[in-house]
Design a protein around this motif. Structure first.
Motif, PDB file in Angstrom:
ATOM      1  N   UNK A 139      -2.469   5.886  -4.452  1.00  0.00           N
ATOM      2  CA  UNK A 139      -3.071   5.567  -5.742  1.00  0.00           C
ATOM      3  C   UNK A 139      -4.212   4.560  -5.634  1.00  0.00           C
ATOM      4  N   UNK A 140      -4.747   4.406  -4.429  1.00  0.00           N
ATOM      5  CA  UNK A 140      -5.915   3.562  -4.240  1.00  0.00           C
ATOM      6  C   UNK A 140      -5.659   2.069  -4.313  1.00  0.00           C
ATOM      7  N   UNK A 141      -4.401   1.669  -4.122  1.00  0.00           N
ATOM      8  CA  UNK A 141      -4.047   0.250  -4.123  1.00  0.00           C
ATOM      9  C   UNK A 141      -3.725  -0.176  -2.697  1.00  0.00           C
ATOM     10  N   UNK A 142      -4.330  -1.263  -2.243  1.00  0.00           N
ATOM     11  CA  UNK A 142      -4.067  -1.744  -0.885  1.00  0.00           C
ATOM     12  C   UNK A 142      -2.629  -2.250  -0.795  1.00  0.00           C
ATOM     13  N   UNK A 143      -1.872  -1.715   0.159  1.00  0.00           N
ATOM     14  CA  UNK A 143      -0.526  -2.197   0.433  1.00  0.00           C
ATOM     15  C   UNK A 143      -0.606  -3.210   1.562  1.00  0.00           C
TER      16      UNK A 143
ATOM     17  N   UNK B 104      -5.217  -4.164  -7.416  1.00  0.00           N
ATOM     18  CA  UNK B 104      -5.941  -3.822  -6.185  1.00  0.00           C
ATOM     19  C   UNK B 104      -5.109  -4.001  -4.928  1.00  0.00           C
ATOM     20  N   UNK B 105      -4.034  -4.820  -4.984  1.00  0.00           N
ATOM     21  CA  UNK B 105      -3.237  -5.057  -3.783  1.00  0.00           C
ATOM     22  C   UNK B 105      -1.829  -5.510  -4.169  1.00  0.00           C
ATOM     23  N   UNK B 106      -0.838  -5.058  -3.383  1.00  0.00           N
ATOM     24  CA  UNK B 106       0.547  -5.461  -3.571  1.00  0.00           C
ATOM     25  C   UNK B 106       1.129  -5.792  -2.198  1.00  0.00           C
ATOM     26  N   UNK B 107       1.769  -6.956  -2.080  1.00  0.00           N
ATOM     27  CA  UNK B 107       2.418  -7.351  -0.823  1.00  0.00           C
ATOM     28  C   UNK B 107       3.879  -6.919  -0.840  1.00  0.00           C
TER      29      UNK B 107
ATOM     30  N   UNK C  90       0.878   3.537   5.472  1.00  0.00           N
ATOM     31  CA  UNK C  90      -0.390   3.363   4.770  1.00  0.00           C
ATOM     32  C   UNK C  90      -0.788   1.939   4.454  1.00  0.00           C
ATOM     33  N   UNK C  91      -0.039   0.946   4.951  1.00  0.00           N
ATOM     34  CA  UNK C  91      -0.436  -0.447   4.732  1.00  0.00           C
ATOM     35  C   UNK C  91      -1.757  -0.733   5.446  1.00  0.00           C
TER      36      UNK C  91
ATOM     37  N   UNK D  78       7.235   3.055  -1.296  1.00  0.00           N
ATOM     38  CA  UNK D  78       6.359   2.272  -2.162  1.00  0.00           C
ATOM     39  C   UNK D  78       4.979   2.108  -1.535  1.00  0.00           C
ATOM     40  N   UNK D  79       4.942   1.855  -0.227  1.00  0.00           N
ATOM     41  CA  UNK D  79       3.653   1.729   0.460  1.00  0.00           C
ATOM     42  C   UNK D  79       2.877   3.036   0.374  1.00  0.00           C
TER      43      UNK D  79
END
Length: 364
Positions: A171-175, A150-153, A194-195, A164-165
């Motif tokens: 792909x619907x993952x919170x950056x 769900x999220x990647x820092x 998009x972060x 990558x962001x």
């Protein structure tokens, strides 16, 4: 079933009741005989590495289930399992191992805090595992995850970070932007890519300066960014917490624990990402250099700290539940006391200690 008290709803505190029918909230109404208990939505923690002597960071399902149960008892009814910087193989294995916990609702998903982070601002992250962002790794993990991730820092100044962001956002993952040595301009480039989240803002990034505002000002001032805040009186002075919450407003601030397995445990020696950690007086620090290594916080304690810092109950509740639920795209399910949402709530005494926790209509 009706639960009576002072109901903390978006924008108001209403003396009344929450009526629950099965796993859902049926209605919220007013009552002249509500009593003194304070009823808030179940807490939503975007960033947690473990608790109760159990960790999310090793990819072990049983450990993760126990860590989630510990935080549930403190009112966290929705949470991400956060890993620290790790080899790809551990990220892959944890993604596969935790899918059943997402599918049965124990956790809401996985948060990878790293390994695509700045070596200069790595804090308690293990420098041996840091590397530049890899689209191949991310694509493989997302394909494996079944929407578990769900999220990647990410540190936006790294080579390949902006791509990558964009990939994560697409792909619907919170950056999330964090553990970064980026300039103000580099941070804004990450936001433009998009972060949507700032990882424990102020921590793991250079301090703001009036001639080089850096990530702190860029994140606080970006309408698209929800800023995570560790409200333990250690990561942030109460004045800084209050300033940040006023700068963003409750719709752009999320209380998090950033807790490690030592939360709820005695002082002593622990481990985080393959590094020795010593906890003294509830403060966790790396043994090798004294860097703060996560926290020993729970969300109920973070909520009390925020109110003690001068934030009102409605604001603190938004930061602890409503706003983080929106980050996860779960506003139609959790994060507020409204008819039709999942019956997740916390009954607090007037001094804001937890009396009872309700999740999906069942008392914990």
């Amino acid at each position: 079933m009706k639960i009576h008290g002072r109901i903390v709803r978006p924008g108001a505190i209403v003396p009344g009741y929450v009526e629950v029918d099965g796993p859902a909230i049926l209605s919220v109404g007013e009552s002249a005989h509500a009593g003194d208990d304070i009823i808030v939505p179940g807490f939503v923690d975007l960033h947690c590495h473990g608790g109760g002597g159990h960790t999310f960071t090793q990819g072990v399902l049983e450990e993760a289930a126990q860590a989630a149960a510990f935080h549930l008892a403190h009112g966290t009814t929705t949470m991400l399992a956060s890993l620290v910087s790790s080899p790809y193989e551990l990220m892959r294995d944890a993604t596969a191992a935790y899918r059943p916990l997402v599918e049965n609702g124990t956790i809401a998903g996985i948060h990878f805090e790293g390994p695509y982070l700045s070596s200069v601002r790595c804090g308690a992250q293990n420098p041996d595992f840091l590397r530049d962002p890899s689209l191949d790794e991310l694509a493989a993990l997302i394909e494996l995850s079944g929407q578990t991730i769900r999220m990647v820092t990410i540190a936006p100044e790294l080579p390949g970070a902006l791509d990558a962001i964009r990939f994560l956002a697409g792909n619907g993952v919170a950056a999330a932007i964090g553990h970064t040595d980026a300039s103000y301009e580099q941070t804004l480039a990450g936001v433009a890519a998009g972060a949507t989240v700032g990882t424990h803002v102020f921590n793991g990034m250079p301090p703001a300066h009036h001639r080089e505002p850096g990530p702190v000002v860029a994140l606080l001032d970006s309408p698209a960014i929800v800023c995570e805040l560790v409200a333990d009186g250690i990561h942030l002075h109460d004045g800084t917490l209050r300033f940040a919450a006023h700068a963003t407003g409750p719709d752009r601030a999320a209380l998090i624990t950033d807790a490690m397995d030592a939360a709820g445990m005695p002082d002593g020696d622990y481990e985080l990402g393959g590094q020795a950690v010593t906890v003294t007086g509830r403060v966790a620090r790396l043994a090798r250099n004294g860097s703060i290594a996560g926290s020993t916080l729970t969300m109920d304690a973070a909520f009390r700290q925020a109110v003690g810092a001068g934030l009102d109950l409605v604001t603190a509740s938004a930061m602890a539940s409503t706003t983080p639920a929106r980050v996860l795209g779960l506003s139609d399910q959790v994060g507020a006391l409204e008819a039709g949402l999942r019956a997740d709530l916390v009954v607090l005494s007037p001094d804001l200690t937890v009396k009872q926790v309700l999740r999906s209509g069942s008392w914990v």
